[in-house]
Design an enzyme around this catalytic site. Structure first.
Site, mmCIF file in Angstrom:
data_model
loop_
_atom_site.group_PDB
_atom_site.id
_atom_site.type_symbol
_atom_site.label_atom_id
_atom_site.label_comp_id
_atom_site.label_asym_id
_atom_site.label_seq_id
_atom_site.Cartn_x
_atom_site.Cartn_y
_atom_site.Cartn_z
ATOM 1 N N ASP A 169 0.882 -1.124 -0.087
ATOM 2 C CA ASP A 169 0.061 -0.130 0.054
ATOM 3 C C ASP A 169 0.698 1.252 -0.083
ATOM 4 O O ASP A 169 2.091 1.179 0.077
ATOM 5 C CB ASP A 169 -0.946 -0.001 1.237
ATOM 6 N N ASP A 198 -7.516 -2.376 13.933
ATOM 7 C CA ASP A 198 -8.987 -2.585 13.718
ATOM 8 C C ASP A 198 -9.028 -3.879 12.838
ATOM 9 O O ASP A 198 -10.101 -4.115 12.120
ATOM 10 C CB ASP A 198 -9.686 -1.520 13.011
ATOM 11 N N HIS A 202 -7.267 -4.278 10.081
ATOM 12 C CA HIS A 202 -6.776 -4.162 8.626
ATOM 13 C C HIS A 202 -5.571 -4.801 8.299
ATOM 14 O O HIS A 202 -4.724 -4.820 9.315
ATOM 15 C CB HIS A 202 -6.952 -2.776 8.064
ATOM 16 N N GLU A 259 -9.715 -1.672 5.288
ATOM 17 C CA GLU A 259 -10.285 -1.395 6.401
ATOM 18 C C GLU A 259 -11.572 -2.261 6.666
ATOM 19 O O GLU A 259 -12.061 -2.839 5.888
ATOM 20 C CB GLU A 259 -10.829 -0.011 6.274
HETATM 21 C C1 GLP Z 1 -0.407 0.438 8.626
HETATM 22 C C2 GLP Z 1 -0.339 -0.591 7.592
HETATM 23 C C3 GLP Z 1 -0.432 -1.704 7.859
HETATM 24 C C4 GLP Z 1 0.355 -2.219 9.119
HETATM 25 C C5 GLP Z 1 -0.204 -1.270 10.019
HETATM 26 C C6 GLP Z 1 0.152 -1.848 11.387
HETATM 27 O O1 GLP Z 1 -1.582 0.853 8.743
HETATM 28 N N1 GLP Z 1 -0.723 -0.037 6.363
HETATM 29 O O2 GLP Z 1 0.210 -2.696 6.612
HETATM 30 O O3 GLP Z 1 0.090 -3.745 9.301
HETATM 31 O O4 GLP Z 1 -0.033 0.067 9.792
HETATM 32 O O5 GLP Z 1 1.368 -1.200 11.684
HETATM 33 P P1 GLP Z 1 2.180 -1.505 12.909
HETATM 34 O O6 GLP Z 1 3.130 -2.669 12.808
HETATM 35 O O7 GLP Z 1 3.235 -0.229 13.077
HETATM 36 O O8 GLP Z 1 1.265 -1.791 14.167
#
Ligand code: GLP
Length: 236
Positions: A67, A136, A138, A143
């Site tokens: 993404d 959440d 995702h 989402e």
């Molecule tokens: C972002 C990314 C996700 C990732 C999420 C969790 O929203 N788009 O791909 O998994 O953050 O991030 P973290 O690993 O910092 O908790």
């Protein structure tokens, strides 16, 4: 889905990197599906160490990232292209022209998304996909929604995601409101999926994703339908 728990983030990261390295060694021209966020940073550090100290080579690999924020150019320090350059691409021998991240500044995001899916298709899907998980549930930026979206698409970020990711920006107001994300089709095209998550705050959402109903309200639950998923969890 397989689940493995570790005491520390370092141990979890090492285990994740070993899985990825195993794929790279078995298939040097493999396609790596990569993720951003804080969770996979240790995995990338360990892969860099393996590259420098053990000769693990990415010279024939291709990568596709999950993404990108809409509106951020790759030169922006909070863009996911910048993140990948900093944490992995410039530190190993993967050819830059074979590292793909959705273009957040594409004039027409729908065209960019369609091209991204076409690329994934042409590559034959990914050999291994690294994932994190949002609070959440995702994955990528898929989402919670009324239905799963297969295609790469433009998404409005959830207020909880904006808040969770605000820590990387000066303020929540600076977090882009939209992102381009690989859809479930691209993610599920992976031959193998490694999800990394750490800390008590992620435990409940992980449990629900692994053991609850498969529902687009909790996007990561779709992984229950994939034949080869390993969830690596670190307590700290
Ligand atoms: C972002 C990314 C996700 C990732 C999420 C969790 O929203 N788009 O791909 O998994 O953050 O991030 P973290 O690993 O910092 O908790």
């Amino acid at each position: 889905m397989k689940f493995q728990s570790f005491k520390t983030y370092a141990e979890m990261s090492k285990a994740a990197a070993e899985i990825v390295a195993g794929v790279v060694k078995a298939k040097p021209d493999c396609v790596l599906g990569l993720a951003t966020g804080s969770s996979p940073i240790g995995t990338y550090d360990e892969l860099v160490r393996m590259h420098k100290e053990e000769g693990l080579s990415f010279a024939r690999c291709t990568s596709v990232n999950l993404d990108e924020y809409r509106g951020l150019p790759g030169t922006h320090p909070q863009s996911y292209r910048y993140f990948m350059d900093e944490h992995l691409f410039t530190r190993v021998d993967i050819p830059r022209e074979r590292t793909f991240v959705p273009n957040g500044t594409a004039a027409d995001p729908d065209v960019e998304c369609a091209m991204y899916d076409e690329r994934i298709k042409r590559l034959g899907g990914t050999d291994v996909q690294i994932l994190g998980i949002g609070p959440d549930g995702h994955i990528g930026f898929n989402e919670p929604a009324d239905e799963f979206t297969d295609e790469t698409h433009l998404v409005d970020l959830d207020p909880s995601t904006i808040e969770a990711n605000a820590r990387f920006f000066d303020s929540a107001a600076d977090v882009p409101r939209q992102a381009l994300t690989m859809g479930m089709g691209g993610i599920m095209s992976a031959k193998k999926i490694v999800l990394v998550a750490s800390g008590a705050a992620k435990k409940a959402v992980l449990d629900a994703a692994m053991n609850g109903p498969v529902t687009p309200k909790l996007p990561a639950s779709i992984l229950q339908k994939h034949p080869d998923v390993v969830v690596l969890y670190a307590e700290a």
